[in-house]
Write an enzyme that holds these catalytic residues in place. Structure first.
Site, short mmCIF file in Angstrom:
data_model
loop_
_atom_site.label_atom_id
_atom_site.label_comp_id
_atom_site.label_asym_id
_atom_site.label_seq_id
_atom_site.Cartn_x
_atom_site.Cartn_y
_atom_site.Cartn_z
N ASP A 259 30.75 -46.71 10.19
CA ASP A 259 30.11 -46.93 8.95
C ASP A 259 29.99 -48.32 8.48
O ASP A 259 30.85 -49.20 8.32
CB ASP A 259 30.76 -46.05 7.67
CG ASP A 259 30.66 -44.52 7.64
OD1 ASP A 259 29.51 -44.26 8.36
OD2 ASP A 259 31.34 -43.92 7.42
N CYS B 223 34.05 -43.25 10.10
CA CYS B 223 33.89 -41.96 9.32
C CYS B 223 35.21 -41.23 9.89
O CYS B 223 35.57 -41.02 10.87
CB CYS B 223 32.68 -41.14 9.88
SG CYS B 223 32.77 -39.30 9.44
#
Length: 156
Positions: free
Chosen positions: A61, A54
């Site tokens: 992620d 992120c």
């Protein structure tokens, strides 16, 4: 992302176990080889082992990446794709940007007739995100083919 030459001798990753992962996507190299036929056919790559970061929090992620394409003159070698995708592990970017960059780099490497990259990111904060980026050298898209429809479109 560096582009590899299309001659068979330019495949530098295949068959070598000592190769190091690239530090980031700009250092990665999608290698190609000549398409063995001129007919239209579909290739599907998939991995559940994709990670990026992120850009705001630095938290990982996780995503499933699917790449569907119809090759033209070149095909992408799968080990180089594995290394390219792994190079995102320390890359800070929004999911939408990552998915579109993967498509852009893929198209730059092999100039396919058509391509779709779908990234299904795991839920964070209770919301999952799927990003789908498409490319076609002509107006008809792979997405019109039943093979490339998402689960929701198949339910009709």
């Amino acid at each position: 992302m560096k582009r590899a030459k299309s001659k068979g001798t330019s495949l530098t990753l295949l068959g070598r176990s000592e190769t190091k992962l690239p530090a980031g996507p700009s250092e990665a190299r999608l290698e190609t080889f000549p398409n063995p036929t001129r007919r239209n056919y579909h290739i599907h790559f998939e991995t559940d082992d994709f990670t990026c970061l992120c850009p705001v929090t630095g938290q990982p992620d996780f995503a499933r990446i699917d790449i569907y394409y119809v090759p033209d003159r070149l095909c992408v070698e799968s080990k180089s794709l594995k290394f390219y995708l792994a190079s995102y592990r320390n890359e800070r970017a929004f999911n939408e940007a990552v998915t579109n960059r993967i498509l852009d780099d893929f198209v730059k490497a092999c100039s396919p007739r058509e391509a779709i990259v779908t990234a299904q990111f795991s839920a964070r904060g209770g919301i999952a995100l799927t990003v789908r980026a498409e490319y076609a050298e002509r107006k008809i898209m792979l997405s019109t083919s039943p093979l490339f429809r998402t689960g929701e479109e198949k339910k009709t």
